[in-house]
Design a protein around this motif. Structure first.
Motif, PDB file in Angstrom:
ATOM      1  N   ARG A 115      45.887  38.443  45.723  1.00 22.72           N
ATOM      2  CA  ARG A 115      44.440  38.508  45.527  1.00 22.72           C
ATOM      3  C   ARG A 115      43.773  39.489  46.479  1.00 22.72           C
ATOM      4  O   ARG A 115      42.930  40.304  46.067  1.00 22.72           O
ATOM      5  CB  ARG A 115      43.846  37.107  45.739  1.00 22.72           C
ATOM      6  N   ASP A 116      44.142  39.421  47.749  1.00 25.67           N
ATOM      7  CA  ASP A 116      43.434  40.203  48.763  1.00 25.67           C
ATOM      8  C   ASP A 116      44.009  41.603  48.969  1.00 25.67           C
ATOM      9  O   ASP A 116      43.267  42.537  49.283  1.00 25.67           O
ATOM     10  CB  ASP A 116      43.436  39.452  50.100  1.00 25.67           C
ATOM     11  N   SER A 117      45.325  41.760  48.821  1.00 27.53           N
ATOM     12  CA  SER A 117      45.951  43.051  49.131  1.00 27.53           C
ATOM     13  C   SER A 117      46.338  43.857  47.900  1.00 27.53           C
ATOM     14  O   SER A 117      46.182  45.080  47.879  1.00 27.53           O
ATOM     15  CB  SER A 117      47.210  42.824  50.004  1.00 27.53           C
ATOM     16  N   VAL A 134      46.339  36.729  36.534  1.00 32.16           N
ATOM     17  CA  VAL A 134      47.585  37.412  36.900  1.00 32.16           C
ATOM     18  C   VAL A 134      48.095  36.899  38.244  1.00 32.16           C
ATOM     19  O   VAL A 134      49.293  36.590  38.396  1.00 32.16           O
ATOM     20  CB  VAL A 134      47.375  38.936  36.954  1.00 32.16           C
ATOM     21  N   GLY A 135      47.197  36.789  39.208  1.00 33.09           N
ATOM     22  CA  GLY A 135      47.593  36.318  40.529  1.00 33.09           C
ATOM     23  C   GLY A 135      48.084  34.885  40.499  1.00 33.09           C
ATOM     24  O   GLY A 135      49.120  34.553  41.101  1.00 33.09           O
ATOM     25  N   GLY A 136      47.367  34.002  39.784  1.00 33.54           N
ATOM     26  CA  GLY A 136      47.743  32.602  39.722  1.00 33.54           C
ATOM     27  C   GLY A 136      49.069  32.382  39.025  1.00 33.54           C
ATOM     28  O   GLY A 136      49.924  31.624  39.501  1.00 33.54           O
ATOM     29  N   MET A 137      49.269  33.031  37.882  1.00 36.10           N
ATOM     30  CA  MET A 137      50.518  32.858  37.133  1.00 36.10           C
ATOM     31  C   MET A 137      51.704  33.432  37.911  1.00 36.10           C
ATOM     32  O   MET A 137      52.780  32.820  37.943  1.00 36.10           O
ATOM     33  CB  MET A 137      50.408  33.513  35.759  1.00 36.10           C
ATOM     34  N   SER A 138      51.519  34.583  38.524  1.00 34.37           N
ATOM     35  CA  SER A 138      52.611  35.198  39.292  1.00 34.37           C
ATOM     36  C   SER A 138      52.989  34.341  40.493  1.00 34.37           C
ATOM     37  O   SER A 138      54.176  34.101  40.752  1.00 34.37           O
ATOM     38  CB  SER A 138      52.205  36.599  39.761  1.00 34.37           C
ATOM     39  N   ALA A 139      51.988  33.851  41.215  1.00 30.78           N
ATOM     40  CA  ALA A 139      52.246  33.020  42.394  1.00 30.78           C
ATOM     41  C   ALA A 139      52.951  31.725  42.013  1.00 30.78           C
ATOM     42  O   ALA A 139      53.886  31.287  42.690  1.00 30.78           O
ATOM     43  CB  ALA A 139      50.930  32.719  43.117  1.00 30.78           C
ATOM     44  N   GLY A 140      52.507  31.108  40.918  1.00 31.43           N
ATOM     45  CA  GLY A 140      53.136  29.872  40.475  1.00 31.43           C
ATOM     46  C   GLY A 140      54.574  30.071  40.065  1.00 31.43           C
ATOM     47  O   GLY A 140      55.454  29.262  40.385  1.00 31.43           O
TER      48      GLY A 140
END
Length: 325
Positions: A115-117, A134-140
């Motif tokens: 999210r930040d970088s 995108v960030g949530g699905m990838s992190a999960g």
């Protein structure tokens, strides 16, 4: 400034500033462990409901005449307590906590980094929904891949009480024995049995959990008079729990059934060839709504789980001097 002075200045910094990712990993792991222990009986109830009445089991004849009726959440929980003992409501809690330490630690650190970088969210500005997704699905997905062996052990240990009532021999003496037995029977690959639907489920759940929490929280902060406090965190977590349950329950049912199915000496499943095969068999044999077996306890678990996790996580970050999520 000399290298020695720079090193001395770095040593004087608080731990969260010296090792920000390691600190966030530890903080999220602590919050997740608390939330897991509080809501674990609902997770056990959900797992039992998801494997009841499997069409593949009835066809295979492995449990002919033994399949328990679909009794609903409260009666299932009460039945476990009466027939197996109250302590059995926490059967498999140890690997579940281990799983949350790995899973939540990795997913939270990964999401914040993305999210930040990578995705470039600026402070005080709106964050496009597609980037949050995108960030949530990838992190999960990343977090669940690393945690999949502990999830496999948790699911199988949760079914031990039912096996005992059915007169079947218990498979494991404890968590470490379960790890060793699965490893000896299926090799390292055996520890990742069911990882595909597991990762798919985690991606969907985190699209609901992380994405919804982050989006709702910052929407409220930017567009209402609410401030960054427990009220905002509570509203955001309730929304995230509901969306995560709706999106994640079908994949959770498939994941549970694949992980709990009997296997041959090569570690191959005897009931389902893949997550797609499990999906087809479940819908054809039991109807579409079989994919939402255990939805109520899933939702009733995710809602308080999200509430406990996010409130604990935000408060721990604040106490330790880490900026709000």
């Amino acid at each position: 400034m000399s290298p020695a002075e720079e090193e001395e200045e770095e040593r004087s910094l608080p731990l969260p500033e010296r090792w920000p990712r390691a600190s966030k990993f530890a903080l999220s792991a602590c919050a997740a462990a608390v939330a897991e222990l509080v809501t674990f009986p609902l997770d056990l109830t959900k797992t039992r409901l998801q494997v009841q009445g499997e069409a593949a089991v009835r066809r295979d004849g492995a449990a002919a005449g033994r399949a328990a009726p679909y009794r609903g959440m409260l009666r299932t929980a009460a039945g476990i307590a009466q027939e197996e003992g109250v302590r059995m409501l926490w059967q498999g809690a140890t690997p579940a906590v281990y799983r949350q330490i790995v899973y939540s630690g990795v997913r939270m650190v990964t999401y914040e980094h993305l999210r930040d970088s990578v995705l470039g969210r600026a402070e005080g500005e709106t964050f496009p929904l597609w980037k949050a997704v995108v960030g949530g699905m990838s992190a999960g997905a990343i977090g669940q891949f690393f945690a999949s062996p502990t999830d496999l052990v948790k699911v199988q240990m949760q079914m031990e009480g039912k096996r005992k009532l059915e007169g079947k021999p218990l498979r494991f003496r404890g968590m470490h024995h379960a790890f060793l037995k699965i490893l000896s029977e299926g090799g390292v690959r055996g520890l990742w049995a069911g990882w595909v639907p597991n990762v798919q489920r985690a991606a969907l759940v985190n699209m609901g959990d992380l994405t919804t929490y982050d989006s709702v929280k910052h929407f409220l902060l930017l567009n209402t008079t609410l401030v960054d406090n427990s009220v905002t965190h509570s509203v955001s977590s309730v929304c995230s729990g509901l969306v995560a349950a709706v999106l994640g329950t079908p994949a959770d049912v498939i994941k549970t059934r694949i992980m709990n199915q009997p296997r041959d000496k090569q570690g191959r499943g005897l009931l389902y060839k893949s997550s797609v095969d499990c999906l087809i068999q479940s819908v054809q044999g039991e109807g579409f709504m079989s994919l939402y077996k255990g939805f109520i306890p899933t939702w009733m678990r995710m809602a308080p789980w999200s509430l406990v996790f996010w409130l604990t996580y935000e408060q721990i970050r604040r106490i330790c001097g880490v900026t709000s999520f």
